[in-house]
Design an enzyme around this catalytic site. Structure first.
Site, PDB file in Angstrom:
ATOM      1  N   TYR A 116       0.866  -1.124  -0.153  1.00  0.00           N
ATOM      2  CA  TYR A 116       0.054  -0.147  -0.099  1.00  0.00           C
ATOM      3  C   TYR A 116       0.887   1.262  -0.059  1.00  0.00           C
ATOM      4  O   TYR A 116       1.780   1.346   0.821  1.00  0.00           O
ATOM      5  CB  TYR A 116      -0.901   0.005   1.013  1.00  0.00           C
ATOM      6  CG  TYR A 116      -2.343  -0.251   0.845  1.00  0.00           C
ATOM      7  CD1 TYR A 116      -3.019   0.594  -0.173  1.00  0.00           C
ATOM      8  CD2 TYR A 116      -3.166  -1.405   1.310  1.00  0.00           C
ATOM      9  CE1 TYR A 116      -4.383   0.065  -0.613  1.00  0.00           C
ATOM     10  CE2 TYR A 116      -4.209  -1.881   0.956  1.00  0.00           C
ATOM     11  CZ  TYR A 116      -4.698  -0.755  -0.021  1.00  0.00           C
ATOM     12  OH  TYR A 116      -6.236  -1.049  -0.348  1.00  0.00           O
ATOM     13  N   ARG A 134      -1.075  -3.273 -18.859  1.00  0.00           N
ATOM     14  CA  ARG A 134      -2.494  -2.843 -18.791  1.00  0.00           C
ATOM     15  C   ARG A 134      -2.748  -1.744 -17.806  1.00  0.00           C
ATOM     16  O   ARG A 134      -2.933  -2.051 -16.573  1.00  0.00           O
ATOM     17  CB  ARG A 134      -3.481  -3.849 -18.690  1.00  0.00           C
ATOM     18  CG  ARG A 134      -5.020  -3.583 -18.717  1.00  0.00           C
ATOM     19  CD  ARG A 134      -5.641  -4.702 -18.689  1.00  0.00           C
ATOM     20  NE  ARG A 134      -5.603  -5.384 -20.206  1.00  0.00           N
ATOM     21  CZ  ARG A 134      -5.956  -4.720 -21.267  1.00  0.00           C
ATOM     22  NH1 ARG A 134      -6.979  -3.849 -21.694  1.00  0.00           N
ATOM     23  NH2 ARG A 134      -5.468  -5.416 -22.523  1.00  0.00           N
ATOM     24  N   THR A 136      -3.284   5.261 -21.918  1.00  0.00           N
ATOM     25  CA  THR A 136      -3.056   3.817 -21.545  1.00  0.00           C
ATOM     26  C   THR A 136      -1.519   3.305 -21.927  1.00  0.00           C
ATOM     27  O   THR A 136      -1.066   3.978 -22.956  1.00  0.00           O
ATOM     28  CB  THR A 136      -4.248   2.811 -22.128  1.00  0.00           C
ATOM     29  OG1 THR A 136      -4.027   3.122 -23.578  1.00  0.00           O
ATOM     30  CG2 THR A 136      -5.395   3.219 -21.666  1.00  0.00           C
ATOM     31  N   ASP A 168      -6.527  12.651 -25.635  1.00  0.00           N
ATOM     32  CA  ASP A 168      -6.709  11.337 -25.105  1.00  0.00           C
ATOM     33  C   ASP A 168      -5.880  10.577 -26.128  1.00  0.00           C
ATOM     34  O   ASP A 168      -6.270  10.221 -27.147  1.00  0.00           O
ATOM     35  CB  ASP A 168      -8.006  10.746 -24.989  1.00  0.00           C
ATOM     36  CG  ASP A 168      -8.085   9.241 -24.377  1.00  0.00           C
ATOM     37  OD1 ASP A 168      -7.093   8.785 -24.584  1.00  0.00           O
ATOM     38  OD2 ASP A 168      -9.236   8.783 -24.191  1.00  0.00           O
ATOM     39  N   LYS A 186      -1.340  -0.237 -25.320  1.00  0.00           N
ATOM     40  CA  LYS A 186      -1.678  -0.234 -26.841  1.00  0.00           C
ATOM     41  C   LYS A 186      -0.170  -0.574 -27.662  1.00  0.00           C
ATOM     42  O   LYS A 186       0.494  -1.427 -27.139  1.00  0.00           O
ATOM     43  CB  LYS A 186      -2.397   0.443 -27.159  1.00  0.00           C
ATOM     44  CG  LYS A 186      -3.897   0.396 -26.224  1.00  0.00           C
ATOM     45  CD  LYS A 186      -4.960   1.490 -26.816  1.00  0.00           C
ATOM     46  CE  LYS A 186      -6.257   1.271 -26.213  1.00  0.00           C
ATOM     47  NZ  LYS A 186      -6.444   2.240 -24.859  1.00  0.00           N
ATOM     48  N   GLU A 215      -0.395   4.794  -0.562  1.00  0.00           N
ATOM     49  CA  GLU A 215      -1.196   5.930  -1.096  1.00  0.00           C
ATOM     50  C   GLU A 215      -0.443   7.186  -0.904  1.00  0.00           C
ATOM     51  O   GLU A 215       0.133   7.381   0.151  1.00  0.00           O
ATOM     52  CB  GLU A 215      -2.571   5.783  -0.149  1.00  0.00           C
ATOM     53  CG  GLU A 215      -3.590   5.124  -0.890  1.00  0.00           C
ATOM     54  CD  GLU A 215      -4.734   4.660   0.311  1.00  0.00           C
ATOM     55  OE1 GLU A 215      -4.366   3.901   1.371  1.00  0.00           O
ATOM     56  OE2 GLU A 215      -5.791   5.108   0.123  1.00  0.00           O
TER      57      GLU A 215
HETATM   58  N1  DSN Z   1     -11.246  -0.567 -25.867  1.00  0.00           N
HETATM   59  C1  DSN Z   1     -10.321   0.014 -26.283  1.00  0.00           C
HETATM   60  C2  DSN Z   1     -10.165  -0.094 -27.745  1.00  0.00           C
HETATM   61  O1  DSN Z   1     -10.260  -1.371 -28.171  1.00  0.00           O
HETATM   62  O2  DSN Z   1      -9.945   0.869 -28.519  1.00  0.00           O
HETATM   63  C3  DSN Z   1     -10.514   1.639 -25.967  1.00  0.00           C
HETATM   64  O3  DSN Z   1     -10.618   1.617 -24.453  1.00  0.00           O
END
Ligand code: DSN
Length: 424
Positions: free
Chosen positions: A60, A241, A232, A206, A235, A62
């Site tokens: 933990y 993730r 994120t 984003d 990708k 925080e």
């Molecule tokens: N679910 C993702 C995508 O496939 O683009 C975006 O959050």
């Protein structure tokens, strides 16, 4: 060789929980035996996975490095500081927050930082390529905020910048958001920055989908233009993730407070350590080559599918993904997804701009090159993949036992044997 730390012990897992151990094994087999063309997925490295499967999951912590609400944080502080510094260097950013658990959590924090319930955000509509968290009615973003949506031009299928400008001047939003989950082309960040300045809005990007291409210096960065960039890490970027946020120095405190304590509690330190590993990987020349190859492969895939009558919207792509209109070949997105899946090709149905079909049917598919590029495939293989997709979705019927599905799976096997995922 004995590992110097207490790492994943598969034998112990298999002994205690053979059902879950079996899922781990069969999922790896699934990844290895098919072609993964989901544009938002990739294959993170063994180094990233080692950090994820570590005892850092227990802690933990925080707060932030040096300012925690728990004792015993000396070691995780080192991991988070490395992640922050590497993230800032990678994106040439003033400030980085590496605690968001996911892209949706990162986005929630951006809303929390800059908006009050009822405030207006101007963002791209989901059916035009936006994202669930950009103001759709089923998400917190559309329930708690007033979302005004822009779309794409009918002819070019690119962002309708005239509409963005008109809506910004009419609604005077608190925040203007660029980015989405099905945008094949580059975004004009300078346009958005100037417009945000003109109407007194925060400019948020984003960048979840394309941040990996930015990290590899393969496309222009939104960081110099935007007040805040959320993304994120799993990708094209190829990390764990999770999510992260970078922003201008003037917003640093506001963003940090919005991530913790406003939206999240304890950070996931194993994941933050894995982000640090990933940011280090992304700073290498090999990763820059990878990012460029991702785009070359996506372009080839889009072109070759187009030659089969599977029309790429906007005429192609500048990024890692292309969106294809199936109406010309008389197949729905849902049928294409199912038929491809039966033949060992994993992709997703996707709404195309002005789609006449319902979202769960859709008239399009979205294909992405991050995973197959990680496996080492190049443009020659993309031509073969386009042939296989075309055969599977025009001649198959969704039954894995159909002769066409078997024939395509043989082609897929030939490719994945030459370019294995997670080589043994
Ligand atoms: N679910 C993702 C995508 O496939 O683009 C975006 O959050």
């Amino acid at each position: 060789m004995t590992t110097p730390f207490y790492g994943p012990d598969f034998d112990a897992l298999e002994q205690f929980d053979p059902e879950i151990a079996g899922v781990l094994v069969s999922e790896l087999a699934r990844i290895r035996s098919g072609l993964q063309l989901i544009a938002s997925e990739n294959m993170s490295s063994p180094a990233v996975i080692a950090a994820l499967g570590s005892t850092l999951t227990n802690k933990y912590a925080e707060g932030y490095p040096g300012r925690r609400y728990y004792g015993g944080c000396s070691e995780v502080d080192k991991a988070e500081t490395l992640a922050i510094e590497r993230c800032k260097a990678l994106f040439d950013a003033d400030h980085a927050n590496v605690q968001p658990h996911s892209g949706a959590s990162a986005n929630q924090a951006v809303y929390g930082a800059f908006m009050q319930p009822g405030d207006t955000i101007l963002s791209m509509a989901l059916p035009m390529g936006g994202h669930l968290t950009h103001g759709t009615k089923v998400s917190f973003s559309g329930k708690w905020f007033n979302a005004v949506s822009y779309g794409v031009e009918r002819e070019s299928e690119n962002i309708d910048y005239a509409e963005v400008e008109r809506l910004a001047k009419e609604h005077r939003p608190k925040v203007i958001l660029a980015g989405g989950s099905a945008i094949p082309r580059l975004i004009d960040f300078e346009f958005f920055r100037n417009l945000a300045d003109e109407v007194g809005a925060i400019f948020w990007v984003d960048a979840a989908h394309f941040i990996g291409l930015v990290a590899g210096k393969a496309i222009p960065s939104p960081v110099p233009y935007a007040d805040v960039v959320s993304f994120t890490t799993h990708k094209v970027l190829r990390g764990p993730r999770a999510g992260a946020i970078v922003c201008k120095e003037e917003h640093a405190k506001t963003i940090d407070k919005a991530v913790f304590p406003m939206m999240q509690g304890g950070p996931q330190m194993h994941s933050i350590a894995a982000k640090a590993v990933n940011f280090k990987e992304c700073a290498t020349p090999e990763y820059a080559d990878y990012a460029k190859q991702v785009i070359a492969n996506a372009r080839q895939l889009a072109t070759s599918l187009g030659e089969h009558g599977i029309r790429p919207t906007t005429g192609g792509t500048d990024t890692h993904l292309s969106l294809h209109d199936l109406q010309g070949i008389g197949v729905t997105g849902a049928e294409a997804e199912q038929r491809a899946d039966a033949a060992g090709i994993v992709l997703n149905k996707n709404a195309i701009p002005f789609d006449p079909a319902k979202p769960n049917i859709a008239s399009g598919i979205r294909v992405g090159s991050p995973s197959v590029t990680t496996q080492g495939m190049g443009t020659d293989e993309m031509k073969v993949i386009a042939d296989l997709i075309h055969t599977a979705i025009t001649q198959g019927d969704g039954d894995p036992e159909h002769p066409v599905a078997k024939q395509v799976r043989a082609g897929v096997s030939e490719l994945v044997e030459r370019f294995p995922a997670y080589p043994r």
